[in-house]
Design a protein around this motif. Structure first.
Motif, PDB file in Angstrom:
ATOM      1  N   THR A 206       0.840  -1.204   0.000  1.00 15.62           N
ATOM      2  CA  THR A 206       0.000   0.000   0.000  1.00 15.62           C
ATOM      3  C   THR A 206       0.871   1.248   0.000  1.00 15.62           C
ATOM      4  O   THR A 206       0.608   2.200  -0.743  1.00 15.62           O
ATOM      5  CB  THR A 206      -0.921   0.010   1.236  1.00 15.62           C
ATOM      6  N   ARG A 207       1.909   1.252   0.820  1.00 12.63           N
ATOM      7  CA  ARG A 207       2.822   2.398   0.853  1.00 12.63           C
ATOM      8  C   ARG A 207       3.486   2.597  -0.508  1.00 12.63           C
ATOM      9  O   ARG A 207       3.624   3.737  -0.985  1.00 12.63           O
ATOM     10  CB  ARG A 207       3.896   2.181   1.916  1.00 12.63           C
ATOM     11  N   GLY A 208       3.867   1.509  -1.168  1.00 11.10           N
ATOM     12  CA  GLY A 208       4.483   1.613  -2.494  1.00 11.10           C
ATOM     13  C   GLY A 208       3.540   2.194  -3.521  1.00 11.10           C
ATOM     14  O   GLY A 208       3.935   3.016  -4.354  1.00 11.10           O
TER      15      GLY A 208
ATOM     16  N   MET B  25       1.121   4.273  -2.928  1.00 13.41           N
ATOM     17  CA  MET B  25       0.976   5.694  -2.615  1.00 13.41           C
ATOM     18  C   MET B  25       2.192   6.493  -3.066  1.00 13.41           C
ATOM     19  O   MET B  25       2.058   7.601  -3.584  1.00 13.41           O
ATOM     20  CB  MET B  25       0.751   5.872  -1.117  1.00 13.41           C
ATOM     21  N   GLN B  26       3.378   5.933  -2.904  1.00 11.93           N
ATOM     22  CA  GLN B  26       4.583   6.633  -3.327  1.00 11.93           C
ATOM     23  C   GLN B  26       4.668   6.722  -4.850  1.00 11.93           C
ATOM     24  O   GLN B  26       5.260   7.665  -5.379  1.00 11.93           O
ATOM     25  CB  GLN B  26       5.816   5.920  -2.764  1.00 11.93           C
ATOM     26  N   ALA B  27       4.086   5.754  -5.538  1.00 16.92           N
ATOM     27  CA  ALA B  27       4.102   5.762  -7.003  1.00 16.92           C
ATOM     28  C   ALA B  27       3.062   6.708  -7.583  1.00 16.92           C
ATOM     29  O   ALA B  27       3.134   7.055  -8.765  1.00 16.92           O
ATOM     30  CB  ALA B  27       3.869   4.349  -7.532  1.00 16.92           C
TER      31      ALA B  27
ATOM     32  N   LYS C 158       2.328  13.254  -7.645  1.00 17.30           N
ATOM     33  CA  LYS C 158       1.961  14.386  -6.791  1.00 17.30           C
ATOM     34  C   LYS C 158       2.379  15.682  -7.479  1.00 17.30           C
ATOM     35  O   LYS C 158       3.449  15.768  -8.063  1.00 17.30           O
ATOM     36  CB  LYS C 158       2.644  14.280  -5.424  1.00 17.30           C
TER      37      LYS C 158
ATOM     38  N   ALA D  91       6.019  17.435  -7.578  1.00 19.40           N
ATOM     39  CA  ALA D  91       7.049  16.492  -7.121  1.00 19.40           C
ATOM     40  C   ALA D  91       7.468  15.601  -8.283  1.00 19.40           C
ATOM     41  O   ALA D  91       6.652  15.265  -9.140  1.00 19.40           O
ATOM     42  CB  ALA D  91       6.515  15.646  -5.970  1.00 19.40           C
TER      43      ALA D  91
ATOM     44  N   THR E 243       8.473   9.015  -9.137  1.00 18.00           N
ATOM     45  CA  THR E 243       9.376   7.990  -8.604  1.00 18.00           C
ATOM     46  C   THR E 243       8.845   6.615  -8.967  1.00 18.00           C
ATOM     47  O   THR E 243       7.706   6.479  -9.411  1.00 18.00           O
ATOM     48  CB  THR E 243       9.474   8.100  -7.067  1.00 18.00           C
TER      49      THR E 243
ATOM     50  N   PRO F 293       8.903   3.532  -6.764  1.00 16.52           N
ATOM     51  CA  PRO F 293       9.299   2.842  -5.544  1.00 16.52           C
ATOM     52  C   PRO F 293       9.019   1.335  -5.560  1.00 16.52           C
ATOM     53  O   PRO F 293       9.624   0.596  -4.809  1.00 16.52           O
ATOM     54  CB  PRO F 293       8.462   3.530  -4.469  1.00 16.52           C
TER      55      PRO F 293
END
Length: 324
Positions: free
Chosen positions: A254-256, A258-260, A263, A266, A269, A271
């Motif tokens: 889930t964190r990955g 969100m980082q992908a 934004k 920004a 990335t 991740p």
């Protein structure tokens, strides 16, 4: 007062045989699209199904719609097994559970006018006498923000935003209790997408309709749905309140995601490194371990189960810490 349970999924699996190959007809294996999915939906819930392509989101919705059977496990609609409904109950289910296709234009008969497309489910379920059909079609168009004269047009004469609104109106025509939608705003301009999302959210909240929405867009999920289920290779790895999960993800996948997610202002990335394992040959242990920066020996040996963790369910041996 506790809300009525609409859908209950108990260890649902969906496996596809890949056929045979070679002179001796050796099996090419089995693809497990869903593996032990447990899910509960109550009246008025709004649930987003998120995950990368191939995670099993669309397969899960097809099974909930009764379009294909589960290979194992049970799907309950109310208190009844979906696979054992009699013809009368099956027809009632078809009226109460509507689906909005991703390709709205392609799902409509190009030879029919919008009036006939909207009237079709009304006639099928005998919801209005023929004398009231014109008025009911105009009412449905007004409800999704379209003028009554739109009824005389054909699908190819409508814009992308207009055809999505017609698709929503067609779903509402059967007076459903549940609406399922597959990427129903994909490909639209941002302003039009916002209009369609606002429409869908308001209609569901005003009518108490239960919503299941497939999306790759976490922004759409956070805006439209109060709950979220994150799928990876046929399993739910995290589910619970949308704000809690997107504010403090506990599963590394889930964190990955969100980082992908892009934004504003920004740099992009990537991740989520590594290759997604083949669903035909899943690795031992956690199926995300090969891509997980937090993986340890236990992750490669034992498959984690979905369990209660800090107000949501997580399938992870070493869940991320909740931010204070």
């Amino acid at each position: 007062m506790e809300r009525q349970t609409v859908f209950t999924l108990l260890d649902v699996e969906r496996t596809y045989e890949l056929g045979k190959a070679g002179w001796f007809g050796k099996s090419r294996g089995r693809l497990k699209a869903l593996d032990g999915v447990r899910l509960e939906l109550r009246r008025g819930d709004s649930l987003a199904l998120v995950g990368e392509s191939g995670s099993g989101k669309s397969t899960l919705v097809r099974i909930m719609l009764g379009l294909e059977p589960a290979s194992d496990g049970r799907v309950l609609y109310g208190q009844h097994d979906l696979g054992q409904l009699d013809p009368a109950a099956r027809k009632r289910f078809a009226r109460e559970v509507a689906f909005i296709y991703q390709n709205a234009r392609g799902s409509m008969n190009p030879r029919l006018r919008i009036a006939d497309i909207l009237a079709e489910p009304i006639r099928l379920h005998r919801l209005r006498p023929e004398a009231e059909m014109t008025g009911r079609v105009a009412e449905l168009l007004a409800r999704v923000g379209l003028p009554a004269e739109m009824a005389e047009r054909f699908p190819n004469e409508l814009s992308g935003g207009q055809i999505r609104r017609v698709a929503i109106a067609r779903a509402l025509a059967a007076e459903p209790q549940v609406i399922m939608a597959d990427e129903s705003v994909a490909g639209l301009d941002v302003s039009v997408q916002a209009q369609v999302l606002n429409l869908l959210r308001d209609l569901c909240r005003e009518g108490g309709i239960t919503l299941v929405f497939i999306t790759h867009d976490l922004g759409v999920a956070s805006y439209l749905c109060e709950r979220i289920a994150v799928l990876y290779l046929g399993r739910i790895v995290e589910q619970g309140p949308t704000g809690a999960i997107l504010g403090n993800p506990r599963h590394p996948y889930t964190r990955g995601l969100m980082q992908a997610f892009p934004k504003f202002g920004a740099p992009l990335t990537a991740p989520l490194k590594g290759e997604i394992p083949s669903p035909v040959n899943l690795p031992q242990g956690c199926r995300f371990a090969g891509r997980c920066p937090e993986a340890r020996d236990a992750c490669r040996e034992t498959d984690p189960v979905l369990a209660e963790q800090a107000g949501r369910q997580v399938a992870c041996h070493f869940p991320l810490e909740v931010a204070q």
